[in-house]
Motif scaffolding. Structure first.
Motif, PDB file in Angstrom:
ATOM      1  N   TYR A 164      -2.712 -14.339 -40.975  1.00  0.00           N
ATOM      2  CA  TYR A 164      -3.810 -14.955 -40.228  1.00  0.00           C
ATOM      3  C   TYR A 164      -4.988 -15.147 -41.173  1.00  0.00           C
ATOM      4  N   SER A 165      -5.513 -16.345 -41.162  1.00  0.00           N
ATOM      5  CA  SER A 165      -6.630 -16.650 -42.057  1.00  0.00           C
ATOM      6  C   SER A 165      -7.335 -17.905 -41.570  1.00  0.00           C
ATOM      7  N   ILE A 166      -8.327 -18.312 -42.317  1.00  0.00           N
ATOM      8  CA  ILE A 166      -9.050 -19.544 -42.022  1.00  0.00           C
ATOM      9  C   ILE A 166      -8.087 -20.718 -41.890  1.00  0.00           C
ATOM     10  N   VAL A 167      -7.069 -20.748 -42.723  1.00  0.00           N
ATOM     11  CA  VAL A 167      -6.161 -21.900 -42.777  1.00  0.00           C
ATOM     12  C   VAL A 167      -4.879 -21.710 -41.983  1.00  0.00           C
ATOM     13  N   ARG A 168      -4.488 -20.463 -41.702  1.00  0.00           N
ATOM     14  CA  ARG A 168      -3.248 -20.178 -40.964  1.00  0.00           C
ATOM     15  C   ARG A 168      -3.591 -19.505 -39.636  1.00  0.00           C
ATOM     16  N   ARG A 169      -3.485 -20.271 -38.565  1.00  0.00           N
ATOM     17  CA  ARG A 169      -3.915 -19.775 -37.257  1.00  0.00           C
ATOM     18  C   ARG A 169      -2.870 -19.943 -36.163  1.00  0.00           C
ATOM     19  N   SER A 170      -1.818 -20.699 -36.406  1.00  0.00           N
ATOM     20  CA  SER A 170      -0.937 -21.118 -35.326  1.00  0.00           C
ATOM     21  C   SER A 170      -0.343 -19.958 -34.549  1.00  0.00           C
ATOM     22  N   MET A 171       0.157 -18.931 -35.239  1.00  0.00           N
ATOM     23  CA  MET A 171       0.779 -17.829 -34.517  1.00  0.00           C
ATOM     24  C   MET A 171      -0.260 -16.974 -33.799  1.00  0.00           C
ATOM     25  N   ALA A 172      -1.314 -16.584 -34.501  1.00  0.00           N
ATOM     26  CA  ALA A 172      -2.302 -15.676 -33.904  1.00  0.00           C
ATOM     27  C   ALA A 172      -3.078 -16.326 -32.768  1.00  0.00           C
ATOM     28  N   GLU A 173      -3.258 -17.639 -32.839  1.00  0.00           N
ATOM     29  CA  GLU A 173      -4.061 -18.315 -31.824  1.00  0.00           C
ATOM     30  C   GLU A 173      -3.229 -19.166 -30.877  1.00  0.00           C
ATOM     31  N   GLY A 174      -1.918 -19.223 -31.093  1.00  0.00           N
ATOM     32  CA  GLY A 174      -1.061 -20.009 -30.221  1.00  0.00           C
ATOM     33  C   GLY A 174      -0.680 -19.267 -28.957  1.00  0.00           C
ATOM     34  N   GLY A 175      -0.066 -19.985 -28.022  1.00  0.00           N
ATOM     35  CA  GLY A 175       0.274 -19.424 -26.725  1.00  0.00           C
ATOM     36  C   GLY A 175       1.273 -18.287 -26.730  1.00  0.00           C
ATOM     37  N   PRO A 176       2.373 -18.362 -27.495  1.00  0.00           N
ATOM     38  CA  PRO A 176       3.395 -17.309 -27.423  1.00  0.00           C
ATOM     39  C   PRO A 176       2.868 -15.915 -27.732  1.00  0.00           C
ATOM     40  N   TYR A 177       2.055 -15.782 -28.761  1.00  0.00           N
ATOM     41  CA  TYR A 177       1.442 -14.485 -29.062  1.00  0.00           C
ATOM     42  C   TYR A 177       0.130 -14.301 -28.311  1.00  0.00           C
ATOM     43  N   GLY A 178      -0.550 -15.417 -28.054  1.00  0.00           N
ATOM     44  CA  GLY A 178      -1.864 -15.339 -27.427  1.00  0.00           C
ATOM     45  C   GLY A 178      -1.880 -14.608 -26.103  1.00  0.00           C
ATOM     46  N   ARG A 179      -0.807 -14.751 -25.313  1.00  0.00           N
ATOM     47  CA  ARG A 179      -0.816 -14.091 -24.009  1.00  0.00           C
ATOM     48  C   ARG A 179      -0.786 -12.568 -24.144  1.00  0.00           C
ATOM     49  N   TYR A 180      -0.174 -12.079 -25.203  1.00  0.00           N
ATOM     50  CA  TYR A 180      -0.171 -10.625 -25.439  1.00  0.00           C
ATOM     51  C   TYR A 180      -1.531 -10.155 -25.949  1.00  0.00           C
ATOM     52  N   PHE A 181      -2.157 -10.954 -26.793  1.00  0.00           N
ATOM     53  CA  PHE A 181      -3.491 -10.613 -27.268  1.00  0.00           C
ATOM     54  C   PHE A 181      -4.511 -10.681 -26.128  1.00  0.00           C
ATOM     55  N   ASP A 182      -4.413 -11.726 -25.314  1.00  0.00           N
ATOM     56  CA  ASP A 182      -5.375 -11.901 -24.229  1.00  0.00           C
ATOM     57  C   ASP A 182      -5.295 -10.775 -23.206  1.00  0.00           C
ATOM     58  N   SER A 183      -4.079 -10.290 -22.959  1.00  0.00           N
ATOM     59  CA  SER A 183      -3.903  -9.232 -21.957  1.00  0.00           C
ATOM     60  C   SER A 183      -4.212  -7.846 -22.493  1.00  0.00           C
ATOM     61  N   GLY A 184      -4.348  -7.729 -23.802  1.00  0.00           N
ATOM     62  CA  GLY A 184      -4.570  -6.421 -24.404  1.00  0.00           C
ATOM     63  C   GLY A 184      -3.290  -5.657 -24.670  1.00  0.00           C
ATOM     64  N   ALA A 185      -2.129  -6.277 -24.413  1.00  0.00           N
ATOM     65  CA  ALA A 185      -0.855  -5.607 -24.666  1.00  0.00           C
ATOM     66  C   ALA A 185      -0.617  -5.408 -26.158  1.00  0.00           C
ATOM     67  N   LEU A 186      -1.155  -6.314 -26.964  1.00  0.00           N
ATOM     68  CA  LEU A 186      -1.028  -6.217 -28.410  1.00  0.00           C
ATOM     69  C   LEU A 186      -2.393  -6.364 -29.065  1.00  0.00           C
ATOM     70  N   ALA A 187      -2.569  -5.643 -30.164  1.00  0.00           N
ATOM     71  CA  ALA A 187      -3.706  -5.873 -31.043  1.00  0.00           C
ATOM     72  C   ALA A 187      -3.216  -6.687 -32.238  1.00  0.00           C
ATOM     73  N   LEU A 188      -4.141  -7.334 -32.914  1.00  0.00           N
ATOM     74  CA  LEU A 188      -3.819  -8.150 -34.082  1.00  0.00           C
ATOM     75  C   LEU A 188      -4.194  -7.414 -35.357  1.00  0.00           C
ATOM     76  N   GLN A 189      -3.223  -7.317 -36.254  1.00  0.00           N
ATOM     77  CA  GLN A 189      -3.494  -6.827 -37.603  1.00  0.00           C
ATOM     78  C   GLN A 189      -3.388  -8.035 -38.521  1.00  0.00           C
ATOM     79  N   ALA A 190      -4.516  -8.480 -39.033  1.00  0.00           N
ATOM     80  CA  ALA A 190      -4.566  -9.701 -39.845  1.00  0.00           C
ATOM     81  C   ALA A 190      -4.174  -9.381 -41.282  1.00  0.00           C
ATOM     82  N   SER A 191      -3.163 -10.100 -41.791  1.00  0.00           N
ATOM     83  CA  SER A 191      -2.718  -9.880 -43.162  1.00  0.00           C
ATOM     84  C   SER A 191      -2.732 -11.184 -43.933  1.00  0.00           C
ATOM     85  N   ASP A 192      -2.684 -11.063 -45.253  1.00  0.00           N
ATOM     86  CA  ASP A 192      -2.704 -12.226 -46.153  1.00  0.00           C
ATOM     87  C   ASP A 192      -3.908 -13.112 -45.861  1.00  0.00           C
ATOM     88  N   VAL A 193      -5.039 -12.493 -45.620  1.00  0.00           N
ATOM     89  CA  VAL A 193      -6.223 -13.234 -45.179  1.00  0.00           C
ATOM     90  C   VAL A 193      -6.836 -14.074 -46.297  1.00  0.00           C
TER      91      VAL A 193
END
Length: 301
Positions: A164-193
């Motif tokens: 996850y970075s300025i240029v790579r956002r699709s997974m962290a900000e997309g719907g498939p993972y986003g619903r887990y982040f939005d609900s609090g079921a998952l936290a995000l650990q940003a790597s290769d920033v």
């Protein structure tokens, strides 16, 4: 908020410098260390970085209770090389009795998700792992793991380590993972920033860096100039802006980065104040640099 990674880090440093840097990090409140045994698949490098980390922590006189250790469980040779065996080796190499958390790595072939959940939970029950997360999994497999753990009363993954970075956002900000982040079921650990250092101004790193989903690396090199320009507007460094951007994601629990010099650590830590004062403005200024829009947000390449 911050974690220090081990890939291509501790084994590139003078040992005394590594001891000093780890001591400074812990004193400054950076108490999460991502440490792995790089011995399988694309990471079959047989680096001593995890051994060196353990030796450096002991040389620094830092008690185990003062830091959190995040390890890796690889799927490249799983289940032929199981998690119990991997953990035994990893713990012995670092010289500790347990991991606070473990990241179950990514894969090329679809794994047996249910067996992974069972095997991880066996290590949790044994007291060798406190919790676990996933690294760049296909979202459907993440869903299977979460659902299976819920049905069986087992510990589910509680975070996702994503590129996850300025240029790579699709997974962290997309719907498939986003619903887990939005609900609090998952936290995000940003790597290769920093994209291997490119976004921090080192456009042509001489060491091995991470994968390039979407084949956008040349575009990222060009975008590094824009990142530097935005950083100048805020009186900051490119690295600070890259970190502040990641912190602005509501689900971010921590940002991983590797540093080999004390001045790099100090520079990166200053990103916390930058984010608190200008996080929203920085994100708005960098919005046009989302370069992986065409990469599938569900993790399939």
């Amino acid at each position: 908020m911050f974690g220090l990674g081990s890939w291509n880090t501790w084994d590139r440093m003078d040992f005394a410098d590594a001891v000093a840097l780890i001591s400074t990090a812990v004193e400054q409140g950076v108490t999460l260390f991502d440490v792995a045994h790089y011995n399988m698949g694309p990471h079959a490098e047989q680096a001593r970085t995890d051994i060196i980390f353990g030796e450096a922590v002991r040389a620094a006189g830092i008690d185990r209770e003062r830091y959190q250790l995040c390890g890796k469980l690889w799927l490249w040779e799983y289940p032929r090389t199981g998690f119990a065996e991997q953990l035994t080796t990893s713990l012995e190499r670092v010289g500790v009795a347990h991991l606070d958390t473990a990241v179950v790595g990514d894969y090329l072939e679809r794994p047996d998700v249910r067996q992974i959940v069972l095997d991880v939970n066996e290590q949790i029950r044994a007291g060798r792992i406190g919790s676990w997360g996933v690294n760049n999994w296909i979202a459907a497999d993440l869903e299977s793991a979460v659902d299976f753990a819920a049905r069986e009363g087992l510990a589910p993954p509680c975070f996702a380590q994503l590129k996850y970075s300025i240029v790579r956002r699709s997974m962290a900000e997309g719907g498939p993972y986003g619903r887990y982040f939005d609900s609090g079921a998952l936290a995000l650990q940003a790597s290769d920033v920093f994209e291997g250092g490119i976004l921090a101004g080192r456009k042509h790193p001489q060491r091995k860096i991470g994968a390039d989903p979407g084949n956008i690396r040349e575009r990222i090199r060009a975008a590094a100039d824009d990142v530097a320009a935005v950083a100048a507007e805020f009186g900051a460094t490119a690295a600070q802006v890259a970190i502040a951007f990641c912190l602005e994601h509501p689900a971010t629990a921590n940002v991983l980065f590797g540093v080999s010099r004390a001045e790099q650590l100090a520079d990166n830590l200053a990103a916390l104040r930058l984010w608190r004062e200008h996080g929203a403005q920085i994100r708005a200024a960098l919005e046009h640099l989302w370069l992986d829009r065409e990469v599938s947000p569900d993790g399939t390449w």
